[in-house]
Design a protein around this motif. Structure first.
Motif, PDB file in Angstrom:
ATOM      1  N   ALA A 108     -31.783  -3.994 -22.713  1.00  0.00           N
ATOM      2  CA  ALA A 108     -31.453  -3.181 -21.539  1.00  0.00           C
ATOM      3  C   ALA A 108     -31.044  -1.778 -21.956  1.00  0.00           C
ATOM      4  N   LEU A 109     -31.560  -0.792 -21.270  1.00  0.00           N
ATOM      5  CA  LEU A 109     -31.189   0.605 -21.483  1.00  0.00           C
ATOM      6  C   LEU A 109     -30.500   1.137 -20.231  1.00  0.00           C
ATOM      7  N   PRO A 110     -29.564   2.042 -20.379  1.00  0.00           N
ATOM      8  CA  PRO A 110     -28.914   2.632 -19.201  1.00  0.00           C
ATOM      9  C   PRO A 110     -29.882   3.535 -18.445  1.00  0.00           C
ATOM     10  N   ASP A 111     -29.579   3.776 -17.199  1.00  0.00           N
ATOM     11  CA  ASP A 111     -30.460   4.583 -16.364  1.00  0.00           C
ATOM     12  C   ASP A 111     -30.574   6.017 -16.885  1.00  0.00           C
ATOM     13  N   ALA A 112     -29.578   6.468 -17.651  1.00  0.00           N
ATOM     14  CA  ALA A 112     -29.612   7.828 -18.192  1.00  0.00           C
ATOM     15  C   ALA A 112     -30.765   8.037 -19.164  1.00  0.00           C
ATOM     16  N   MET A 113     -31.328   6.948 -19.692  1.00  0.00           N
ATOM     17  CA  MET A 113     -32.477   7.071 -20.586  1.00  0.00           C
ATOM     18  C   MET A 113     -33.748   7.457 -19.831  1.00  0.00           C
ATOM     19  N   ARG A 114     -33.721   7.325 -18.516  1.00  0.00           N
ATOM     20  CA  ARG A 114     -34.852   7.744 -17.695  1.00  0.00           C
ATOM     21  C   ARG A 114     -34.550   9.160 -17.208  1.00  0.00           C
ATOM     22  N   LEU A 115     -35.314  10.115 -17.673  1.00  0.00           N
ATOM     23  CA  LEU A 115     -35.032  11.514 -17.396  1.00  0.00           C
ATOM     24  C   LEU A 115     -35.479  11.908 -15.990  1.00  0.00           C
ATOM     25  N   PRO A 116     -34.924  12.991 -15.459  1.00  0.00           N
ATOM     26  CA  PRO A 116     -35.307  13.441 -14.117  1.00  0.00           C
ATOM     27  C   PRO A 116     -36.772  13.866 -14.061  1.00  0.00           C
ATOM     28  N   LYS A 117     -37.349  13.788 -12.877  1.00  0.00           N
ATOM     29  CA  LYS A 117     -38.706  14.285 -12.676  1.00  0.00           C
ATOM     30  C   LYS A 117     -38.685  15.813 -12.685  1.00  0.00           C
ATOM     31  N   ASP A 118     -39.838  16.406 -12.986  1.00  0.00           N
ATOM     32  CA  ASP A 118     -39.993  17.861 -12.965  1.00  0.00           C
ATOM     33  C   ASP A 118     -38.993  18.554 -13.898  1.00  0.00           C
ATOM     34  N   ARG A 155     -39.610  -2.914 -26.541  1.00  0.00           N
ATOM     35  CA  ARG A 155     -39.652  -3.206 -25.101  1.00  0.00           C
ATOM     36  C   ARG A 155     -38.236  -3.158 -24.551  1.00  0.00           C
ATOM     37  N   PHE A 156     -38.081  -2.494 -23.404  1.00  0.00           N
ATOM     38  CA  PHE A 156     -36.772  -2.289 -22.801  1.00  0.00           C
ATOM     39  C   PHE A 156     -36.837  -2.550 -21.290  1.00  0.00           C
ATOM     40  N   THR A 157     -35.683  -2.851 -20.727  1.00  0.00           N
ATOM     41  CA  THR A 157     -35.570  -2.909 -19.275  1.00  0.00           C
ATOM     42  C   THR A 157     -34.773  -1.698 -18.801  1.00  0.00           C
ATOM     43  N   LEU A 158     -35.149  -1.207 -17.633  1.00  0.00           N
ATOM     44  CA  LEU A 158     -34.457  -0.093 -17.003  1.00  0.00           C
ATOM     45  C   LEU A 158     -34.009  -0.507 -15.607  1.00  0.00           C
ATOM     46  N   PRO A 159     -32.864  -0.051 -15.152  1.00  0.00           N
ATOM     47  CA  PRO A 159     -32.369  -0.410 -13.822  1.00  0.00           C
ATOM     48  C   PRO A 159     -33.403  -0.085 -12.737  1.00  0.00           C
ATOM     49  N   GLY A 160     -33.619  -1.048 -11.847  1.00  0.00           N
ATOM     50  CA  GLY A 160     -34.522  -0.840 -10.721  1.00  0.00           C
ATOM     51  C   GLY A 160     -35.976  -1.132 -11.010  1.00  0.00           C
ATOM     52  N   GLU A 161     -36.323  -1.434 -12.261  1.00  0.00           N
ATOM     53  CA  GLU A 161     -37.709  -1.739 -12.609  1.00  0.00           C
ATOM     54  C   GLU A 161     -37.876  -3.249 -12.769  1.00  0.00           C
ATOM     55  N   GLN A 162     -38.907  -3.791 -12.139  1.00  0.00           N
ATOM     56  CA  GLN A 162     -39.147  -5.231 -12.199  1.00  0.00           C
ATOM     57  C   GLN A 162     -39.823  -5.653 -13.497  1.00  0.00           C
ATOM     58  N   VAL A 163     -40.569  -4.759 -14.077  1.00  0.00           N
ATOM     59  CA  VAL A 163     -41.315  -5.063 -15.308  1.00  0.00           C
ATOM     60  C   VAL A 163     -40.728  -4.234 -16.447  1.00  0.00           C
ATOM     61  N   PRO A 164     -40.536  -4.815 -17.632  1.00  0.00           N
ATOM     62  CA  PRO A 164     -40.013  -4.047 -18.761  1.00  0.00           C
ATOM     63  C   PRO A 164     -40.958  -2.903 -19.135  1.00  0.00           C
ATOM     64  N   VAL A 165     -40.399  -1.869 -19.727  1.00  0.00           N
ATOM     65  CA  VAL A 165     -41.194  -0.743 -20.201  1.00  0.00           C
ATOM     66  C   VAL A 165     -41.485  -0.939 -21.684  1.00  0.00           C
ATOM     67  N   LEU A 166     -42.743  -0.747 -22.044  1.00  0.00           N
ATOM     68  CA  LEU A 166     -43.183  -0.899 -23.426  1.00  0.00           C
ATOM     69  C   LEU A 166     -43.345   0.484 -24.043  1.00  0.00           C
ATOM     70  N   ALA A 167     -42.714   0.702 -25.182  1.00  0.00           N
ATOM     71  CA  ALA A 167     -42.843   1.960 -25.914  1.00  0.00           C
ATOM     72  C   ALA A 167     -43.656   1.704 -27.178  1.00  0.00           C
ATOM     73  N   VAL A 168     -44.748   2.442 -27.329  1.00  0.00           N
ATOM     74  CA  VAL A 168     -45.615   2.301 -28.502  1.00  0.00           C
ATOM     75  C   VAL A 168     -45.856   3.680 -29.095  1.00  0.00           C
TER      76      VAL A 168
END
Length: 409
Positions: free
Chosen positions: A260-270, A363-376
């Motif tokens: 699990a990653l905190p929501d802060a790891m998801r950066l703002p749009k634009d 592979r990580f989970t982010l708040p509000g996402e149903q499917v984990p995010v894969l980083a390659v």
């Protein structure tokens, strides 16, 4: 640091820097100038391959074996007699210039690479210099951030015979020693006419005050930047085993449970190209202007810098390519702390050979996402490519191909 005897304490980065130089015959010392010395070995006036090759061997021996100036002079005399070389200047002066400049600059280039792990650098003037330069003495003890632009022109060596050096400092060092980060001094440019007696004629250059012409660059900096791979146009593919004869395989076990990653790891749009690039570089200690050397969990060294995201056409940043900018921190986390590291082999049609690619998977989970995010993140001889995508388990396993070097416990 024994500044007066650089050659007595060689180290791997110094030796490797020198070994990767190319022999370039020249007629005068201005034929190869400034940062081009990162790639070229030359002795002013040595315009024959065999002659230059022998000088190269003598200098490399001095660096690798810690040879003294007197030992180098013996080799110099043998080379001059063997080739009948007629050189300018006195023997003692000429040998000192060749010996000290090559040893000190290769030492500094190796140190430049080593010091990338420190956030702060401290300039040091050597007391071993017979005739100290007032500007160099004034810089002694000055502490600046590693990415301060001042270092691009003032990282030692800074003049003929200069033995200044740089120390690396951490935040803890600053606290323990009560050190305050300084403001870089104003840079005053001075015009010089060089090569007045060169066969190619004189040329006019501008260098910072206190720096000799030809030394206004950080030894090894351009070499380090050249190691940043370009980005490939296509993302990492879900490869097959690559055909018969290649040691690629698929795992029988599943990828670890996503973290699990905190929501802060998801950066703002634009956020903008600079913003997204900075957020990828920062965890590695790199900036938009200065690369950093990162050691992965297995000790493999990667050069991380803004050129990862620069286009070949105009050098513009493309960190938000295909909308990936929001997940730049996630991609960086996948390289720094991966679930797995794979190497896979494939036949490269353009290069006409089999190449090895290194692939970081996390592979990580982010708040509000149903499917984990894969980083390659994948790195090969022709460049790098990376993705952050929301994928199913089956799609994830298609990325796990090759030979697994590492699995997070």
């Amino acid at each position: 640091m024994p500044a007066a005897t650089y050659g007595s304490v060689p180290f791997s980065e110094q030796i490797e820097f020198f070994k990767r130089k190319l022999n370039i015959p020249t007629r005068g010392w201005t034929d190869i100038y400034g940062r081009h010395h990162d790639y070229a070995f030359m002795v002013a006036g040595a315009n024959r391959d065999a002659l230059l090759g022998d000088f190269r061997t003598a200098v490399e021996k001095a660096i690798a074996d810690g040879g003294t100036l007197e030992q180098f002079r013996t080799d110099f005399d043998d080379i001059v007699a063997r080739h009948g070389w007629d050189y300018n200047g006195g023997r003692n002066w000429r040998t000192r210039v060749i010996y000290e400049t090559n040893l000190f600059s290769s030492y500094s280039a190796g140190r430049y690479e080593q010091l990338q792990q420190f956030e702060y650098w401290r300039y040091r003037h050597s007391d071993a210099v017979e005739t100290p330069r007032p500007q160099h003495q004034a810089w002694d003890g000055m502490v600046l951030r590693r990415d301060d632009p001042w270092w691009t022109t003032h990282f030692p060596i800074n003049a003929w015979g200069c033995q200044c050096y740089v120390e690396g400092l951490t935040e803890d060092d600053l606290t323990d020693e009560g050190i305050t980060v300084d403001q870089a001094p104003e840079v005053n440019m001075v015009t010089h006419v060089i090569g007045k007696r060169s066969p190619n004629g004189p040329r006019t250059v501008q260098v910072p005050e206190g720096i000799d012409p030809g030394f206004e660059h950080a030894p090894g900096r351009s070499r380090l930047q050249s190691q940043i791979p370009p980005e490939k146009p296509t993302p990492p593919i879900a490869g097959s085993t690559g055909g018969r004869g290649l040691p690629n395989a698929r795992p029988s076990d599943a990828l670890q449970t996503p973290r699990a990653l905190p929501d802060a790891m998801r950066l703002p749009k634009d956020g903008g190209e600079d913003f997204y690039a900075r957020n990828f570089l920062e965890p590695f200690g790199a900036t938009l202007t200065e690369p950093a050397i990162f050691k992965d969990v297995l000790g493999e060294r990667l050069v991380i810098g803004a050129d990862l995201f620069r286009t070949k056409r105009n050098g513009a940043l493309k960190a938000d390519k295909n909308g990936r900018g929001q997940y730049m921190r996630v991609l960086a986390a996948g390289v720094i702390d991966p679930d797995e590291i794979w190497v896979r082999m494939e036949y490269h049609e353009a290069l006409k050979k089999t190449v090895v690619r290194r692939r970081y998977i996390a592979r990580f989970t982010l708040p509000g996402e149903q499917v984990p995010v894969l980083a390659v993140y994948e790195l090969g001889p022709d460049g790098w490519t990376g993705v952050t995508v929301f994928k199913s388990e089956a799609d994830i396993n298609d990325m796990r191909v090759g030979v697994r070097l590492y699995q997070r416990k």
